[in-house]
Structures are given as C-alpha cells and as structure tokens.
Design a protein around this motif. Structure first.
Motif, mmCIF file in Angstrom:
data_model
loop_
_atom_site.group_PDB
_atom_site.id
_atom_site.type_symbol
_atom_site.label_atom_id
_atom_site.label_comp_id
_atom_site.label_asym_id
_atom_site.label_seq_id
_atom_site.Cartn_x
_atom_site.Cartn_y
_atom_site.Cartn_z
ATOM 1 N N PRO A 56 23.300 -12.101 48.069
ATOM 2 C CA PRO A 56 22.876 -12.898 46.903
ATOM 3 C C PRO A 56 24.037 -13.228 45.970
ATOM 4 O O PRO A 56 25.106 -12.615 46.039
ATOM 5 N N ASN A 57 23.805 -14.205 45.079
ATOM 6 C CA ASN A 57 24.764 -14.476 44.013
ATOM 7 C C ASN A 57 24.618 -13.410 42.926
ATOM 8 O O ASN A 57 23.652 -12.641 42.912
ATOM 9 N N HIS A 58 25.574 -13.373 41.999
ATOM 10 C CA HIS A 58 25.596 -12.268 41.026
ATOM 11 C C HIS A 58 26.213 -12.752 39.708
ATOM 12 O O HIS A 58 27.380 -13.127 39.669
ATOM 13 N N TYR A 59 25.424 -12.747 38.632
ATOM 14 C CA TYR A 59 25.935 -13.224 37.348
ATOM 15 C C TYR A 59 25.369 -12.464 36.156
ATOM 16 O O TYR A 59 25.679 -12.779 35.009
ATOM 17 N N SER A 60 24.527 -11.459 36.390
ATOM 18 C CA SER A 60 23.961 -10.661 35.304
ATOM 19 C C SER A 60 23.811 -9.219 35.776
ATOM 20 O O SER A 60 23.546 -8.957 36.954
ATOM 21 N N GLU A 61 23.977 -8.281 34.836
ATOM 22 C CA GLU A 61 23.846 -6.870 35.200
ATOM 23 C C GLU A 61 22.443 -6.507 35.657
ATOM 24 O O GLU A 61 22.245 -5.473 36.304
ATOM 25 N N THR A 139 30.116 -13.083 38.662
ATOM 26 C CA THR A 139 30.974 -14.253 38.787
ATOM 27 C C THR A 139 31.769 -14.500 37.515
ATOM 28 O O THR A 139 31.276 -14.292 36.402
ATOM 29 N N ARG A 140 32.995 -14.958 37.695
ATOM 30 C CA ARG A 140 33.828 -15.311 36.558
ATOM 31 C C ARG A 140 33.683 -16.788 36.199
ATOM 32 O O ARG A 140 34.248 -17.241 35.211
ATOM 33 N N ASP A 141 32.973 -17.541 37.014
ATOM 34 C CA ASP A 141 32.798 -18.968 36.746
ATOM 35 C C ASP A 141 32.105 -19.154 35.393
ATOM 36 O O ASP A 141 31.056 -18.541 35.135
ATOM 37 N N HIS A 169 19.424 -16.734 43.220
ATOM 38 C CA HIS A 169 18.387 -16.615 42.195
ATOM 39 C C HIS A 169 18.916 -17.208 40.909
ATOM 40 O O HIS A 169 20.122 -17.326 40.689
ATOM 41 N N TRP A 170 17.987 -17.594 40.044
ATOM 42 C CA TRP A 170 18.359 -18.222 38.779
ATOM 43 C C TRP A 170 17.302 -17.891 37.729
ATOM 44 O O TRP A 170 16.117 -17.976 37.996
ATOM 45 N N GLY A 171 17.754 -17.480 36.568
ATOM 46 C CA GLY A 171 16.838 -17.144 35.488
ATOM 47 C C GLY A 171 17.117 -15.805 34.848
ATOM 48 O O GLY A 171 16.684 -15.544 33.722
ATOM 49 N N THR A 172 17.851 -14.928 35.548
ATOM 50 C CA THR A 172 18.096 -13.603 34.966
ATOM 51 C C THR A 172 19.001 -13.659 33.746
ATOM 52 O O THR A 172 18.991 -12.744 32.921
ATOM 53 N N TYR A 179 27.240 -9.751 30.590
ATOM 54 C CA TYR A 179 27.868 -8.818 29.654
ATOM 55 C C TYR A 179 27.170 -8.820 28.300
ATOM 56 O O TYR A 179 27.770 -8.436 27.285
ATOM 57 N N GLY A 180 25.913 -9.225 28.265
ATOM 58 C CA GLY A 180 25.152 -9.245 27.021
ATOM 59 C C GLY A 180 24.123 -8.131 26.970
ATOM 60 O O GLY A 180 24.136 -7.200 27.785
ATOM 61 N N LYS A 181 23.201 -8.232 26.017
ATOM 62 C CA LYS A 181 22.174 -7.218 25.833
ATOM 63 C C LYS A 181 20.850 -7.668 26.447
ATOM 64 O O LYS A 181 20.560 -8.854 26.512
ATOM 65 N N LEU A 182 20.073 -6.675 26.876
ATOM 66 C CA LEU A 182 18.773 -6.946 27.473
ATOM 67 C C LEU A 182 17.834 -7.575 26.449
ATOM 68 O O LEU A 182 17.726 -7.094 25.319
ATOM 69 N N ARG A 183 17.164 -8.654 26.842
ATOM 70 C CA ARG A 183 16.203 -9.339 25.985
ATOM 71 C C ARG A 183 14.798 -9.112 26.525
ATOM 72 O O ARG A 183 14.443 -9.597 27.587
#
Length: 257
Positions: A56-61, A139-141, A169-172, A179-183
């Motif tokens: 999978p792709n990866h952009y959020s913890e 991702t650093r993009d 996936h998209w939406g997380t 690198y932000g806080k859980l909402r």
C-alpha cells in the motif's frame, strides 16, 4: 470491479485460519477504527488463501490501522513486516510472533537479504500474506503522492514467487495529517481503499536479483500503486515521482519541516 462496504466484503471460499490472537485484537481494534473511519473497499478481492505480498501507499501514521482493518474485512489476517528489535520486547514480541508478523533486519543489507529469504520461505510454507510498505516510511511528496519505492516488497515477492498486490487508500490524512495529531471529530470520516491486480513480474522471475533488476521491478510496483491512487483522487500524479535524495531529505524517520 466490485465495491462494497468494508463490512460486506466476505468471499465465500476456504480461507486462511485466523489465530485466536487475531480475533482478540480484532475485537478491540475493528470497532475503534470504525468510530473514526468509514472504510469503503473497491477493486480486486484478496485471494482467500495462499501467500502474497500486499503493497500500500503510506502518508499518515494511522495508515497501518486502516490497512489492517481493510485486510481483515477482506478475509485475511493482516501481517506486517516489523523491525526485528520489536520481537525482543516483552509481551509485544509475543504478540508479533503469535500473529505471524515478519521480522526485518536493518543492521546490514546481507542480514536483511537472508531474513527476506527466510521470510519468503515461511510465507509460502504457511500460505500467509504480508503487508509491506514499499516507500519504507511516510511519503515525502508535498502532495502525498507515492514517492520512490524501496526494493523490499519486490524482493520478497520474487524470492517466494508469490503475487505482489498493489493497494492504495485515500482519506486518512483527514483523520491524522502527516506528522500531525489525531482528529476524532467528526467521527467516521470516509476512507477509500482500492486493491489492484497483481503486478506482472514475469519478466523479472527466474533472473538474478541484481540491484538494477529490483529497482526496475519496484518502478512497476510504484506505477501500479500510483495508478490506483489516481483513481481514488480523480487526478493525475506528477509526471516525475518524488525522490527524497534529489531534494536533500533523509529517507527514514520523521520529516522535518
């Protein structure tokens, strides 16, 4: 191509047994994730049994939780590659071993290659699937498109001669920005998950696993993951994939602003 709610994606076919520890963890994790995310799964079904590598792709913890729940609801136990040091942690190590997580060495390339070969043999022997993030980190993009991939997922699939399945996936990012806080509010934010067809690696199988071959095969994988994400985002990715080295960025760990 099929689309279903994450809770409606069962396939009526013999499936890989899911150990008690998985059921115990799922009884806690799945309802909690359901409070923060409404997962919609589309694309291909995971094969009901047999070994595979899912990339999978990866952009959020929070991505691993979403991917794990999606894979669980697709009928397979979610197993990840995990740092070998984690297997030595009391309780956590037991849980990782009990659920069949795959240790990965970071000490040297030779140790990692040997462990990959051992892991591939274990996956085939037990008919297990494993989730490997080909980017190796978030991702650093700047626009969260998949960046240049590492070769671990491809090597594992080629060593074991098993399917390499792309996922996007998209939406997380709305639940937890990079690198932000859980909402937690509003609850049940929509997250779209799409599973692709196995990447065609036929031109690479049966050949020596040189670095150039692995890099070329990894490009095929990242193209497939990016294409799935383009469908979910309904837009085109940049023509040139982000390369952290070109932009003077470190490739592991937290990305500094």
């Amino acid at each position: 191509m099929s689309e279903s709610s994450a809770g409606e994606s069962a396939v009526k076919a013999p499936r890989e047994p899911r150990p008690f520890v998985f059921w115990l963890l799922a009884s806690v994790v799945v309802p909690l994730v359901g409070l923060i995310a409404k997962i919609r799964i589309s694309g291909e079904k995971l094969q009901p049994s047999g070994a595979y590598v899912l990339a999978p792709n990866h952009y959020s913890e929070v991505d691993p939780l979403i991917v794990a729940v999606a894979v669980w609801r697709l009928g397979r136990p979610p197993r990840f590659m995990a740092k070998e040091s984690l297997f030595r942690v009391p309780v956590l190590g037991w849980a990782l071993r009990s659920t069949g997580m795959v240790p990965v060495a970071r000490s040297s390339s030779s140790a990692s290659a040997k462990q990959t070969l051992s892991a591939s043999e274990t996956l085939v022997e037990h008919g297990r699937g494993v989730i490997v993030y080909p980017e190796g980190t978030l991702t650093r993009d700047p626009d969260m498109w998949p960046m240049r991939g590492k070769t671990g997922a491809v090597r594992l699939a080629l060593e074991a001669d098993i399917p390499l399945i792309p996922m996007a996936h998209w939406g997380t990012q709305a639940i937890m920005p990079r690198y932000g806080k859980l909402r937690l509010w509003p609850p049940r934010r929509p997250v779209m998950v799409r599973v692709g067809k196995p990447v065609d690696l036929s031109e690479f199988r049966g050949r020596p696993l040189t670095n150039s071959l692995l890099i070329e095969a990894t490009t095929h994988l990242m193209n497939a993951v990016t294409a799935l994400l383009e469908e979910l985002r309904d837009e085109k990715a940049p023509a040139e994939r982000w390369d952290p080295a070109v932009h003077g960025q470190k490739e592991t760990g937290r990305l500094d602003s």
